[in-house]
Design an enzyme around this catalytic site. Structure first.
Site, short mmCIF file in Angstrom:
data_model
loop_
_atom_site.label_atom_id
_atom_site.label_comp_id
_atom_site.label_asym_id
_atom_site.label_seq_id
_atom_site.Cartn_x
_atom_site.Cartn_y
_atom_site.Cartn_z
CB SER A 14 37.58 51.49 41.05
OG SER A 14 37.46 50.75 42.47
CG HIS A 39 33.60 49.68 40.47
ND1 HIS A 39 32.40 48.89 40.09
CD2 HIS A 39 34.48 48.89 41.18
CE1 HIS A 39 33.14 47.66 40.11
NE2 HIS A 39 33.95 47.57 40.62
CG ASP A 41 36.23 47.48 43.94
OD1 ASP A 41 35.40 46.71 43.25
OD2 ASP A 41 36.78 48.07 43.49
CG MET A 43 37.52 43.71 48.28
SD MET A 43 39.06 43.96 47.89
CE MET A 43 39.02 44.88 46.43
CG HIS A 75 32.51 44.41 42.31
ND1 HIS A 75 33.93 44.37 41.71
CD2 HIS A 75 32.36 42.77 42.22
CE1 HIS A 75 34.39 43.15 41.56
NE2 HIS A 75 33.30 42.17 41.82
CG MET A 77 34.79 41.30 44.89
SD MET A 77 36.18 42.01 44.55
CE MET A 77 35.56 43.68 44.90
CG MET A 146 36.00 39.83 38.22
SD MET A 146 35.95 41.68 38.94
CE MET A 146 37.62 41.77 39.22
N GLY A 153 43.67 46.43 43.86
CA GLY A 153 43.92 47.21 42.55
C GLY A 153 45.06 47.06 42.34
CG ASP A 181 36.52 45.55 38.34
OD1 ASP A 181 37.53 46.17 38.66
OD2 ASP A 181 35.63 45.34 39.24
N GLY A 182 39.49 45.55 36.27
CA GLY A 182 40.81 45.49 36.49
C GLY A 182 41.99 45.67 35.43
C1 DX5 Z 1 39.49 44.30 42.10
C2 DX5 Z 1 38.48 45.33 42.18
C3 DX5 Z 1 38.42 46.57 41.07
C4 DX5 Z 1 39.64 47.04 41.31
C5 DX5 Z 1 40.40 47.79 40.05
O1 DX5 Z 1 39.32 43.24 42.95
O2 DX5 Z 1 36.88 44.75 41.90
O3 DX5 Z 1 37.49 47.22 41.01
O4 DX5 Z 1 39.43 48.39 41.95
O5 DX5 Z 1 41.44 48.53 40.21
P1 DX5 Z 1 42.56 48.92 38.93
O6 DX5 Z 1 41.54 49.74 38.07
O7 DX5 Z 1 43.65 49.77 39.83
O8 DX5 Z 1 42.97 47.63 38.56
ZN ZN Z 2 35.45 45.96 41.24
#
Ligand code: DX5
Ligand code: ZN
Length: 226
Positions: A14, A39, A41, A43, A75, A77, A146, A153, A181-182
């Site tokens: 990611s 990946h 993200d 937001m 992804h 969000m 999730m 992250g 994811d997470g």
């Molecule tokens: C969180 C994201 C994740 C994030 C994961 O909202 O969707 O994809 O990048 O990060 P890590 O692997 O550090 O938990």
């Molecule tokens: Zn993600």
């Protein structure tokens, strides 16, 4: 083609955790180590509090990723996702995931993703029951479970996610990719694989490591992935 990539287990780095001042070089490091699903993200500061990256970044990295046979796993969000789907597809997404909680009509949004030429993913937050995906099997190529609250992250993996992954796998069958994811790291990735996950998003455990390529390779080995 991302559909071919997802037929086997994959660790998906990611880029949320990458150093954006040298994003291309960081991508090179993980792709040289074997990463093919990247990946991304997105937001919006509304569905989740932070604002991260948008189509311009996807457009900048797409060619580099596709040149090695890779694909972008985007992804979203964002709420609502519908007005943005075609823009992310045009920017070069291979797969677009929308959140069940972010739309009044998940089926319509997923159909819109497929109509844009991308594979369609459906993400559910920790509090959303796995049964939310049940009636949507025919329009889903991938489910994101999730394992942290979306938005940041570097959070700790929620252990209840393991039972949820098992339940999701039994609901969607073997033909649909199941992404976790997470909080995925060397400790949690094996149990996630055993619970049925087939795609493992790894942000800080890859790009937060001194050698992202080596970190990627260690995670892939631990997951029985590439
Ligand atoms: C969180 C994201 C994740 C994030 C994961 O909202 O969707 O994809 O990048 O990060 P890590 O692997 O550090 O938990
Ligand atoms: Zn993600």
């Amino acid at each position: 083609m991302i559909a071919d990539l997802l037929r086997e287990p994959r660790v998906a780095p990611s880029i949320l955790a990458a150093d954006y001042s040298r994003l291309g070089a960081q991508l090179d490091e993980v792709m040289r180590a074997g990463a093919r699903v990247v990946h991304v993200d997105v937001m919006d500061g509304h569905f989740v509090p932070p604002i991260s990256i948008g189509p311009v970044v996807i457009e900048s990295i797409g060619e580099q990723v596709r040149a090695v046979g890779g694909a972008l796993d985007v992804h979203l969000m964002i709420e609502p996702p519908e007005p943005q789907i075609t823009l992310f597809a045009a920017a070069g997404a291979g797969l677009i995931t929308i959140h069940h909680e972010a739309t009044a009509d998940p089926r319509r949004a997923l159909e819109q993703v497929r109509a844009s030429g991308c594979l369609a993913g459906l993400a559910i937050k920790p509090a959303t029951p796995p049964e939310a995906v049940e009636a949507l099997g025919d329009v889903i190529d991938l489910v994101i479970c999730m394992s942290v609250e979306p938005g940041w992250g570097g959070q700790r993996f929620m252990p209840a996610s393991l039972a949820k992954l098992e339940r999701l796998r039994s609901l969607i069958g073997e033909g649909v990719a199941l992404e976790v994811d997470g909080g995925v790291d060397l400790e949690t990735i094996g149990p996630c694989a055993a619970a049925g996950a087939s795609v493992f998003v790894a942000g800080s455990s890859v790009f937060g490591a001194p050698d992202p390529g080596a970190a990627y390779a260690a995670l892939a080995t631990a997951a029985g992935a590439r």
